[in-house]
Design an enzyme around this catalytic site. Structure first.
Site, PDB file in Angstrom:
ATOM      1  N   SER A 237       0.822  -1.205   0.000  1.00 58.96           N
ATOM      2  CA  SER A 237       0.000   0.000   0.000  1.00 58.96           C
ATOM      3  C   SER A 237       0.854   1.252   0.000  1.00 58.96           C
ATOM      4  CB  SER A 237      -0.906   0.009   1.237  1.00 58.96           C
ATOM      5  OG  SER A 237      -0.125   0.107   2.410  1.00 58.96           O
ATOM      6  N   LYS A 238       0.291   2.338  -0.501  1.00 59.74           N
ATOM      7  CA  LYS A 238       1.011   3.612  -0.500  1.00 59.74           C
ATOM      8  C   LYS A 238       1.314   4.064   0.916  1.00 59.74           C
ATOM      9  CE  LYS A 238      -0.763   5.361  -4.893  1.00 59.74           C
ATOM     10  NZ  LYS A 238      -1.489   6.458  -5.566  1.00 59.74           N
ATOM     11  N   ARG A 239       0.442   3.694   1.832  1.00 60.09           N
ATOM     12  CA  ARG A 239       0.643   4.107   3.229  1.00 60.09           C
ATOM     13  C   ARG A 239       1.992   3.626   3.744  1.00 60.09           C
ATOM     14  NH1 ARG A 239       0.083   1.670   7.948  1.00 60.09           N
ATOM     15  NH2 ARG A 239      -0.768  -0.203   7.000  1.00 60.09           N
ATOM     16  N   ASN A 242       5.291   4.482   0.467  1.00 55.54           N
ATOM     17  CA  ASN A 242       5.804   5.818   0.223  1.00 55.54           C
ATOM     18  C   ASN A 242       6.494   6.419   1.435  1.00 55.54           C
ATOM     19  OD1 ASN A 242       5.059   5.895  -2.427  1.00 55.54           O
ATOM     20  ND2 ASN A 242       3.088   6.834  -2.053  1.00 55.54           N
TER      21      ASN A 242
END
Length: 487
Positions: A237-239, A242
């Site tokens: 996930s981007k959570r 990133n």
């Protein structure tokens, strides 16, 4: 830089060092919509922190540069003009509205989205007229017929039919190249021998191979790395993905830990169950052949465990311990500096004391940044009014606490005459004598002493903690407890 990219960069660096090659840093900045101010400085800073030093790139040897793609637009245009003149690329004047109509129609028919080559059939007169009118255009690759074979070092032989390869855009209407064009040209001109990137780029590789062949260039070796996954096996996930490298540094993770962690996201040593690697060991043992094809689950618990192992390793050497001390000093100064400076406890900011703290607590922490938060009793007196402290106090009777406090106070006061006797073995002997003298269970005595000295339920050994904080501090905390009981 994000975690996903870091895993690939780590492999690229290790492979370059293992093969005696060079590790280059190229800034792909031709997409203005994704431009992030200070991102290059952050990237270079992150590489420096992790020890992934580049041989050529911005600010270093630039004999193969420039290393900013935005400064190489003339090179890209020259190569695009050649493709156009040879009939292998063409200008596309289609508006965004027409392209959207093509996409909508393809979706309704259940077919893949592919450009219909409308502009490929324009006459030269029509092309010249549109250019003279200032009509914006892109440049598209004319995909040749036939099967394109990718020989990937991870996935093996993968074939792509031309029907599944779109006439991809090579040059955007703003004059900047797409990834497909720029990276092929730059990789060739910068003598890149191995292209390592994420699995999601495997389907684009046929386009790149076509370009290499049209230019008459030798192909590099391609290796596509498997996806990173969340614990539930969904795509990372981007959570989590990133998270910038500097965030890991701020959280107290060691650079060795992060490199070790990302190296194991997809790769495993040939004949070993080993998990802990230094950079030198990674360079020695790494092979592309042992990168797996299945996605790798990113487990933060594994990252924490690795950090603990690297931390323990560092405490075994003088230089390593000094590095850990410096990390702890920064955290302690941020948390307690104002309270300790210009007081009799200012010595707790000094290297010798911080070193003793680390050696006392090292087996119980995963991260140096945890120490000021979880073990603040090493730096300031316990907050006996805290929830944890009150919870512990509830299970210790006043009589037990008072009796043990008086005994330990008397015995430590005798030691104070000769502070050299305030050693771990002597402290343990005193504790044992209290157990024998009072008939209290060992758990009752240890729990009471832990409450007096730390105010919380868990921590390093009581005797070791007492030795580290010093006899004066121990006596002060005992007296404080006695005063609170009397009150």
């Amino acid at each position: 830089m994000i975690l996903v990219q870091k895993s690939i960069i780590a492999y690229q660096y290790v492979l370059a060092r293992k093969t005696g090659g060079k590790f280059l840093l190229r800034i792909e900045d031709t997409d203005s919509t994704r431009f992030v101010p200070d991102s290059v400085d952050d990237l270079i800073s992150s590489l420096s922190w992790t020890g992934l030093s580049f041989d050529e790139g911005p600010g270093k040897d630039e004999s193969l540069g420039p290393f900013y793609q935005s400064e190489r637009t003339k090179i890209y245009k020259e190569h695009v003009d050649k493709l156009i003149n040879d009939g292998n690329a063409y200008r596309c004047f289609c508006t965004s509205e027409r392209l959207q109509q093509i996409r909508d129609k393809a979706q309704q028919s259940g077919k893949g989205v592919a450009y219909d080559r409308h502009c490929f059939y324009l006459s030269q007169k029509e092309i010249d007229q549109k250019i003279s009118e200032g009509t914006p255009f892109t440049v598209r690759l004319k995909t040749p017929e036939g099967v394109v074979t990718v020989n990937d070092l991870v996935y093996g032989i993968v074939e792509f039919n031309d029907k599944h390869i779109d006439d991809t855009i090579l040059l955007k209407s703003d004059g900047y190249p797409t990834y497909h064009l720029a990276n092929v040209i730059d990789d060739y001109l910068m003598r890149i021998t191995h292209v390592l990137r994420g699995e999601e780029w495997l389907s684009s590789t046929p386009k790149h191979i076509i370009l290499y062949k049209l230019f008459g260039w030798e192909l590099p070796k391609f290796a596509h790395l498997p996806l990173l996954l969340n614990p539930d096996k969904t795509k990372l996930s981007k959570r989590l993905g990133n998270v910038k490298i500097k965030n890991f540094a701020e959280k107290g993770y060691l650079p060795e830990t992060l490199i070790n962690f990302v190296a194991l996201l997809g790769w495993s040593p040939a004949n070993s169950n080993k998990d802990i690697f230094t950079m030198e060991e990674l360079i020695s043992e790494f092979t592309i052949e042992h990168i797996g094809r299945s996605g790798s689950v990113v487990m933060i618990d594994k990252l924490d465990w690795l950090n603990k192992q690297h931390l323990l390793r560092k405490t075994k050497s003088k230089d390593g311990l000094k590095e850990i001390v410096n990390l702890l000093k920064t955290s302690v100064n941020e948390t307690f500096g104002e309270r300790l400076k210009s007081t009799k406890d200012e010595y707790r900011l000094e290297d010798e004391y911080l070193s003793n703290v680390i050696m006392t607590i090292k087996d119980r922490i995963r991260n140096v940044k945890e120490i000021p938060k979880l073990c603040e009793y090493f730096f300031v007196d316990p907050d006996y009014s805290s929830q944890d402290s009150r919870s512990l106090r509830k299970i210790i009777s006043d009589d037990t606490l008072k009796s043990i406090s008086n005994l330990i106070l008397r015995k430590l006061s005798d030691l104070k005459i000769d502070e050299s006797e305030f050693q771990i073995d002597n402290i343990k002997s005193i504790i044992q004598s209290i157990i024998l003298q009072t008939g209290y269970k060992q758990r009752e005595v240890m729990m009471s002493l832990r409450y007096i000295i730390t105010g919380i339920k868990v921590g390093a050994g009581v005797a070791e903690t007492m030795k580290t904080i010093g006899i004066e501090t121990c006596l002060r905390r005992i007296n404080k407890i006695l005063e609170s009981i009397d009150d």
